[in-house]
Design an enzyme around this catalytic site. Structure first.
Site, PDB file in Angstrom:
ATOM      1  N   GLU A  47       0.888  -1.196   0.081  1.00  0.00           N
ATOM      2  CA  GLU A  47       0.374  -0.139   0.079  1.00  0.00           C
ATOM      3  C   GLU A  47       0.960   1.096  -0.057  1.00  0.00           C
ATOM      4  O   GLU A  47       1.574   1.261   0.714  1.00  0.00           O
ATOM      5  CB  GLU A  47      -0.467   0.839   1.781  1.00  0.00           C
ATOM      6  CG  GLU A  47      -2.523   0.595   0.948  1.00  0.00           C
ATOM      7  CD  GLU A  47      -3.151  -0.387   0.135  1.00  0.00           C
ATOM      8  OE1 GLU A  47      -3.250   0.216  -1.356  1.00  0.00           O
ATOM      9  OE2 GLU A  47      -3.894  -0.885   0.272  1.00  0.00           O
ATOM     10  N   SER A 102     -11.915   1.603  -5.820  1.00  0.00           N
ATOM     11  CA  SER A 102     -11.410   1.819  -7.257  1.00  0.00           C
ATOM     12  C   SER A 102     -12.461   1.720  -8.082  1.00  0.00           C
ATOM     13  O   SER A 102     -12.583   1.789  -9.205  1.00  0.00           O
ATOM     14  CB  SER A 102     -10.590   0.811  -7.649  1.00  0.00           C
ATOM     15  OG  SER A 102      -8.952   1.447  -7.034  1.00  0.00           O
ATOM     16  N   SER A 139     -15.516   4.420  -1.683  1.00  0.00           N
ATOM     17  CA  SER A 139     -14.839   3.622  -0.840  1.00  0.00           C
ATOM     18  C   SER A 139     -13.668   2.703  -0.551  1.00  0.00           C
ATOM     19  O   SER A 139     -12.932   1.757  -0.092  1.00  0.00           O
ATOM     20  CB  SER A 139     -16.049   1.915  -0.654  1.00  0.00           C
ATOM     21  OG  SER A 139     -15.631   1.756  -2.275  1.00  0.00           O
ATOM     22  N   GLY A 140     -12.764   3.662  -1.563  1.00  0.00           N
ATOM     23  CA  GLY A 140     -11.270   2.757  -1.407  1.00  0.00           C
ATOM     24  C   GLY A 140     -11.519   1.401  -2.103  1.00  0.00           C
ATOM     25  O   GLY A 140     -10.173   0.770  -2.842  1.00  0.00           O
ATOM     26  N   SER A 172     -13.297   5.001  -9.560  1.00  0.00           N
ATOM     27  CA  SER A 172     -12.933   5.641 -10.592  1.00  0.00           C
ATOM     28  C   SER A 172     -11.806   4.993 -11.337  1.00  0.00           C
ATOM     29  O   SER A 172     -12.427   5.314 -12.608  1.00  0.00           O
ATOM     30  CB  SER A 172     -12.672   7.208 -10.107  1.00  0.00           C
ATOM     31  OG  SER A 172     -11.286   6.326  -9.595  1.00  0.00           O
ATOM     32  N   ASP A 175       2.883   2.085  -4.878  1.00  0.00           N
ATOM     33  CA  ASP A 175       2.469   2.154  -6.261  1.00  0.00           C
ATOM     34  C   ASP A 175       3.634   3.806  -6.850  1.00  0.00           C
ATOM     35  O   ASP A 175       4.133   3.532  -8.085  1.00  0.00           O
ATOM     36  CB  ASP A 175       1.368   1.523  -7.031  1.00  0.00           C
ATOM     37  CG  ASP A 175       1.031   2.770  -6.651  1.00  0.00           C
ATOM     38  OD1 ASP A 175       0.452   3.565  -5.229  1.00  0.00           O
ATOM     39  OD2 ASP A 175      -0.533   3.096  -7.563  1.00  0.00           O
ATOM     40  N   ASP A 234      -4.309   0.867  -9.114  1.00  0.00           N
ATOM     41  CA  ASP A 234      -5.729   0.759  -9.965  1.00  0.00           C
ATOM     42  C   ASP A 234      -5.942   0.125 -10.630  1.00  0.00           C
ATOM     43  O   ASP A 234      -6.686  -1.278 -11.606  1.00  0.00           O
ATOM     44  CB  ASP A 234      -6.250   1.984  -8.984  1.00  0.00           C
ATOM     45  CG  ASP A 234      -5.792   1.819  -7.332  1.00  0.00           C
ATOM     46  OD1 ASP A 234      -5.199   1.335  -6.900  1.00  0.00           O
ATOM     47  OD2 ASP A 234      -6.661   3.306  -7.451  1.00  0.00           O
TER      48      ASP A 234
END
Length: 390
Positions: A33, A128, A125-126, A130, A36, A174
């Site tokens: 986490e 992804s 919510s995290g 988007s 990236d 993502d």
């Protein structure tokens, strides 16, 4: 959502049948986490929660977008000749960015589209939502305009949309997980080289439970960009004596030897997380490949501790979920997943202990935070794809 339901919904909104229907998954990250954009390794997987879509090619230059998640906005109309960011256009800025950058890459999108979208990823919510939408629009354009599109190029266009059009300084994880996902496999990705392995995700009698804080996070307005800047500054300071492009190039021993070059205690903590998390991700891949789920779980727990204390991106909501999950019977590991500051955690838990986890973690979280979390079982899915053609 079934293909037939998608078609019916599209026809109800636009008055004609869709040319094709599509699905683009969300993602979880098992471990790795905030690595990236630090040139490190990540270990995500696409999931069966995602974004469904239906689309039809038009004869004019009009793009018409409708989301069942934002019914109150109705149909949003945009000219193909006017692809600029406009806050008033809400969620359609993501499709606009993807189409703009596809065109700039030399792909011919010369007419508009009618686009219907429905997502079952909770917004903010995290997981992804988007990036899922970005890849969905990309495969719609690929299908409707018969584009010869390399999937990795589309992944990069999704990232560029996020960075340059929306203004979020995120990495490539993502979009990569969503575009390149495979059923029952996690993606071990080196973000520096984009070399990757598809690793069978065999959890035995365990499942992955997504634990949603139900605290919405706004990535662009959060401290995400601040963390990235702190890490970039740490690299500058380390390069007084080293020659590195990113923290992902360092092992823990080398970092400890040269950490004194970083002149701010907070930046030392940020950089230490990036380096240690990268090493944990490497160890986690090996543990999973060897079938050592207990070691894998311990590394997942250690990831959360580092994100809590060194990177400071968790908060009471995510900490309550993870800490409470650690105390439950049958839990191998638990941590926050995604950028943090709200969003979701994951727990790897024995199938026969899932109900108890939900009950106990749900109760303690509600007592601590004041509202209830939500839980979903994460099934691992394939990447963005066409569901049906007319």
């Amino acid at each position: 959502m079934k293909k037939q339901e998608l078609n019916q919904a599209f026809t109800h909104v636009f008055g004609r049948e869709a040319d094709a229907t599509f699905f683009s998954p969300g993602r979880i990250n098992l471990i790795g986490e905030h690595t990236d954009y630090n040139g490190g390794r990540v270990f995500p997987a696409a999931i069966t929660l995602g974004t469904y879509g239906a689309a039809r090619k038009r004869d004019d230059k009009l793009l018409r977008f409708y989301s069942a998640n934002f019914e109150e906005l109705g149909i949003i109309e945009i000219s193909l000749d006017h692809l600029i960011f406009n806050k008033k256009d809400s969620w359609t800025n993501y499709p606009k960015g993807v189409i703009k950058y596809l065109q700039e890459a030399g792909h011919s999108i010369d007419t508009g589209m009618d686009v219907y979208v429905f997502g079952n990823i909770p917004n903010g919510s995290g997981l992804s939502s988007s990036s899922s939408l970005e890849l969905l629009i990309g495969i719609m354009a690929e299908e409707l305009f018969d584009l010869k599109l390399d999937r990795l190029d589309l992944v990069k266009i999704g990232k560029r949309t996020e960075n340059d059009f929306i203004g979020v300084n995120s990495g490539i994880m993502d979009q990569f997980a969503i575009g390149m996902g495979a059923e029952k496999k996690a993606i071990y990705l080196d973000t520096k080289t984009l070399e990757y392995d598809l690793v069978p995700l065999d959890l035995g009698d365990n499942v992955i439970v997504i634990m949603n804080t139900n605290k919405r996070r706004e990535l662009a307005d959060s401290k995400y960009n601040e963390r990235r800047t702190e890490c970039e500054k740490a690299v500058e300071e380390l390069n007084v004596l080293l020659d590195i492009k990113s923290l992902g190039e360092l092992d823990e021993e080398t970092f400890d030897e040269y950490a004194y070059l970083i002149k701010d205690a907070k930046r030392i903590k940020r950089a230490r997380h990036a380096v240690s998390e990268n090493q944990r991700t490497l160890k986690a891949k090996k543990a999973l490949a060897a079938g050592d789920l207990e070691k894998f779980g311990r590394l997942v727990n250690a990831s959360h501790v580092s994100l809590e204390h060194d990177y400071e991106v968790t908060g009471i909501e995510l900490d309550t979920l993870a800490h409470t999950a650690w105390e439950q019977e049958g839990v191998l590991g638990a941590r926050m997943t995604g950028a943090g500051f709200g969003g979701c955690g994951i727990a790897i838990v024995a199938k026969d202990k899932v109900a108890a986890l939900k009950e106990n973690v749900g109760r303690i979280y509600t007592e601590t935070v004041g509202y209830a979390p939500a839980f979903y079982i994460a099934e691992i899915a394939g990447g963005s794809r066409v569901l049906s053609r007319k």
